[in-house]
Design a protein around this motif. Structure first.
Motif, PDB file in Angstrom:
ATOM      1  N   ILE A   9       0.790  -1.245  -0.143  1.00 50.60           N
ATOM      2  CA  ILE A   9      -0.090   0.021   0.135  1.00 50.60           C
ATOM      3  C   ILE A   9       0.828   1.347   0.007  1.00 50.60           C
ATOM      4  CG2 ILE A   9      -1.627   1.382   1.381  1.00 50.60           C
ATOM      5  CD1 ILE A   9      -2.722  -1.167   2.438  1.00 50.60           C
ATOM      6  N   MET A  10       0.691   2.095  -1.095  1.00 54.00           N
ATOM      7  CA  MET A  10       1.635   3.384  -1.087  1.00 54.00           C
ATOM      8  C   MET A  10       0.813   4.518  -0.572  1.00 54.00           C
ATOM      9  SD  MET A  10       3.819   2.903  -4.355  1.00 54.00           S
ATOM     10  CE  MET A  10       4.586   4.708  -4.092  1.00 54.00           C
ATOM     11  N   ASP A  11       1.135   5.592  -0.188  1.00 53.22           N
ATOM     12  CA  ASP A  11       0.481   6.833   0.147  1.00 53.22           C
ATOM     13  C   ASP A  11       1.492   7.797   0.174  1.00 53.22           C
ATOM     14  OD1 ASP A  11      -1.989   8.240   0.615  1.00 53.22           O
ATOM     15  OD2 ASP A  11      -1.312   8.293   2.724  1.00 53.22           O
ATOM     16  N   HIS A  12       1.250   9.028  -0.340  1.00 53.89           N
ATOM     17  CA  HIS A  12       2.249  10.121  -0.626  1.00 53.89           C
ATOM     18  C   HIS A  12       3.648   9.523  -0.776  1.00 53.89           C
ATOM     19  CE1 HIS A  12      -0.715  12.918   0.944  1.00 53.89           C
ATOM     20  NE2 HIS A  12      -0.981  12.222   2.193  1.00 53.89           N
ATOM     21  N   GLY A  13       3.760   8.885  -1.766  1.00 50.14           N
ATOM     22  CA  GLY A  13       5.212   8.647  -2.239  1.00 50.14           C
ATOM     23  C   GLY A  13       5.605   7.294  -1.489  1.00 50.14           C
ATOM     24  N   GLN A  14       5.147   6.703  -0.446  1.00 43.43           N
ATOM     25  CA  GLN A  14       5.907   5.785   0.255  1.00 43.43           C
ATOM     26  C   GLN A  14       5.207   4.565   0.472  1.00 43.43           C
ATOM     27  OE1 GLN A  14       6.999   8.910   3.481  1.00 43.43           O
ATOM     28  NE2 GLN A  14       8.630   7.989   3.376  1.00 43.43           N
ATOM     29  N   VAL A  15       5.726   3.592   0.890  1.00 43.27           N
ATOM     30  CA  VAL A  15       5.081   2.258   1.228  1.00 43.27           C
ATOM     31  C   VAL A  15       4.719   2.395   2.500  1.00 43.27           C
ATOM     32  CG1 VAL A  15       5.274  -0.251   1.290  1.00 43.27           C
ATOM     33  CG2 VAL A  15       6.000   0.906  -0.586  1.00 43.27           C
ATOM     34  N   ILE A  16       3.419   2.025   2.833  1.00 41.89           N
ATOM     35  CA  ILE A  16       2.842   2.241   4.320  1.00 41.89           C
ATOM     36  C   ILE A  16       2.424   0.992   4.979  1.00 41.89           C
ATOM     37  CG2 ILE A  16       2.433   4.483   4.192  1.00 41.89           C
ATOM     38  CD1 ILE A  16      -0.503   3.607   3.995  1.00 41.89           C
ATOM     39  N   ALA A  17       2.463  -0.055   3.947  1.00 40.55           N
ATOM     40  CA  ALA A  17       2.058  -1.564   4.264  1.00 40.55           C
ATOM     41  C   ALA A  17       2.551  -2.504   3.283  1.00 40.55           C
ATOM     42  CB  ALA A  17       0.512  -1.443   4.780  1.00 40.55           C
ATOM     43  N   TYR A  18       3.001  -3.460   3.618  1.00 38.70           N
ATOM     44  CA  TYR A  18       3.567  -4.560   2.777  1.00 38.70           C
ATOM     45  C   TYR A  18       3.487  -5.916   3.270  1.00 38.70           C
ATOM     46  CZ  TYR A  18       7.296  -6.858   0.060  1.00 38.70           C
ATOM     47  OH  TYR A  18       8.075  -7.794  -0.510  1.00 38.70           O
ATOM     48  N   GLY A  19       3.123  -6.915   2.329  1.00 38.55           N
ATOM     49  CA  GLY A  19       2.997  -8.363   2.819  1.00 38.55           C
ATOM     50  C   GLY A  19       1.705  -8.954   2.307  1.00 38.55           C
ATOM     51  N   SER A  20       1.232 -10.234   2.645  1.00 32.32           N
ATOM     52  CA  SER A  20       0.207 -10.671   2.112  1.00 32.32           C
ATOM     53  C   SER A  20      -1.051  -9.952   2.756  1.00 32.32           C
ATOM     54  CB  SER A  20       0.055 -12.041   2.935  1.00 32.32           C
ATOM     55  OG  SER A  20      -0.222 -12.082   4.149  1.00 32.32           O
ATOM     56  N   LEU A  21      -2.218 -10.200   1.963  1.00 31.89           N
ATOM     57  CA  LEU A  21      -3.396  -9.592   2.573  1.00 31.89           C
ATOM     58  C   LEU A  21      -3.673  -9.948   4.042  1.00 31.89           C
ATOM     59  CD1 LEU A  21      -5.982 -10.829  -0.363  1.00 31.89           C
ATOM     60  CD2 LEU A  21      -5.063  -8.444   0.218  1.00 31.89           C
ATOM     61  N   ASN A  22      -3.589 -10.783   4.825  1.00 29.39           N
ATOM     62  CA  ASN A  22      -3.651 -10.947   6.155  1.00 29.39           C
ATOM     63  C   ASN A  22      -2.477 -10.345   6.836  1.00 29.39           C
ATOM     64  OD1 ASN A  22      -5.977 -12.697   5.670  1.00 29.39           O
ATOM     65  ND2 ASN A  22      -4.743 -14.692   5.636  1.00 29.39           N
ATOM     66  N   ASP A  23      -1.316 -10.411   6.403  1.00 30.20           N
ATOM     67  CA  ASP A  23      -0.216  -9.448   6.878  1.00 30.20           C
ATOM     68  C   ASP A  23      -0.645  -8.133   6.937  1.00 30.20           C
ATOM     69  OD1 ASP A  23       1.547 -11.703   7.282  1.00 30.20           O
ATOM     70  OD2 ASP A  23       2.726 -11.135   5.226  1.00 30.20           O
ATOM     71  N   VAL A  24      -1.249  -7.438   5.875  1.00 30.42           N
ATOM     72  CA  VAL A  24      -1.637  -5.996   6.080  1.00 30.42           C
ATOM     73  C   VAL A  24      -2.771  -5.679   6.994  1.00 30.42           C
ATOM     74  CG1 VAL A  24      -2.500  -4.012   4.534  1.00 30.42           C
ATOM     75  CG2 VAL A  24      -0.747  -5.657   3.688  1.00 30.42           C
TER      76      VAL A  24
END
Length: 315
Positions: free
Chosen positions: A204-219
């Motif tokens: 998931i990106m917001d304002h040019g940065q990754v704010i969450a990363y992984g599997s759907l469950n991870d997020v």
């Protein structure tokens, strides 16, 4: 298979993308999710070699885009957000042209063109000029052009923007089928439901940065969101409720009009515990409903705003 390491890009003195990293495994359907302006398209442009990063690197099979651009570009297919077709040519002519750009000729070109037309569902419209196509048909041909060289990785940048629901469903199912055939997919979108349908892993990106990363469950777990479970049964639910309240993994337990309602980070385990407790008290569940947390809730938790509120300062 493909590694994005610490990519950054500035326009003037402003970051469009800042320190973005993620990995895509072979056979993945990987989502890049975020509002308009989050930096997704700029990131994709660097991954495909259309833009040079100010910092960071893209690596595929151990080779970098900086040192081996031809090697990577031959293995990556791009479906841009804007339609990249010649509207005075037919679908077949467009595919033949882009195929020759990749150096494909003869029987291989013919086979690839026929395969692309079949995948896009355009076999019956090959002689029609593209300018006479509907928006949905143009989008489908846009995807076909991105696949003409049979890439290992197909990158799709908002491919369903501005089309009717029927065409959108066709595109989503096509992407899912391509992934099942072994093509690795990177899919960017600001539509939560598309990423949830297609992708097992995401950033998931917001304002040019990754704010969450992984599997759907991870997020979902990173966001602290909980599944809501409703189990209907007849009998003395209050006694079961008191017993289950001792389990700290079960949150917000209630007896709501003949149904136990609770929340948990692990829905399957929670259902098993409640059903076991009911059976020990001689009760039989009549209906079980599990409402999993979605990405909308995760994004709201991480940013404090809805995904469709949009973003500023990135592209």
């Amino acid at each position: 298979m493909l590694e994005v390491s610490h990519l950054s890009k500035r326009f003037s003195d402003k970051y469009a993308v800042k320190n973005v990293s993620f990995q895509v495994n072979q056979g993945d359907s990987f989502g890049l999710l975020g509002p308009n302006g989050a930096g997704k398209s700029t990131t994709i442009s660097m991954v495909t070699g259309l833009l040079s990063p100010d910092e960071g690197e893209v690596t595929m099979h151990g080779k970098t885009m900086r040192k081996h651009p031809k090697f990577l570009k031959q293995r990556i297919g791009l479906v841009p957000q804007t339609i990249a077709l010649y509207d005075t040519l037919t679908a077949r002519e467009n595919l033949e042209f882009w195929g020759t750009v990749y150096g494909i000729t003869g029987s291989k070109l013919k086979d690839n063109v026929n395969w692309c037309l079949r995948v896009a569902g355009l076999e019956d419209n090959t002689k029609q000029l593209v300018k006479k196509y509907s928006g949905g048909m143009q989008r489908r041909l846009n995807i076909a052009v991105g696949m003409i060289h049979r890439p290992e990785v197909l990158i799709m940048d908002e491919p369903t923007v501005g089309i009717d629901p029927q065409s959108r469903n066709h595109i989503l199912q096509t992407v899912k089928d391509l992934n099942k055939q072994g093509i690795t997919v990177i899919y960017t979108s600001h539509y939560m439901e598309e990423v949830q349908f297609l992708c097992e892993r995401l950033a998931i990106m917001d304002h040019g940065q990754v704010i969450a990363y992984g599997s759907l469950n991870d997020v979902r777990q990173l966001a602290g969101t909980l599944a809501t479970i409703t189990i209907e049964a007849q009998g003395d639910l209050d006694s079961i409720l008191k017993e289950l309240q001792q389990d700290l993994s079960l949150k917000n337990l209630q007896n709501r009009d003949g149904a136990l309602v609770l929340q948990s980070t692990n829905a399957a385990a929670a259902v098993s515990k409640v059903v076991l407790a009911m059976s020990q008290h001689g009760l039989q569940p009549a209906n079980i409903n599990v409402e999993e947390p979605n990405l909308e809730a995760a994004f709201l938790h991480l940013t404090g705003r809805q995904l469709r509120d949009g973003g500023e300062g990135a592209v």
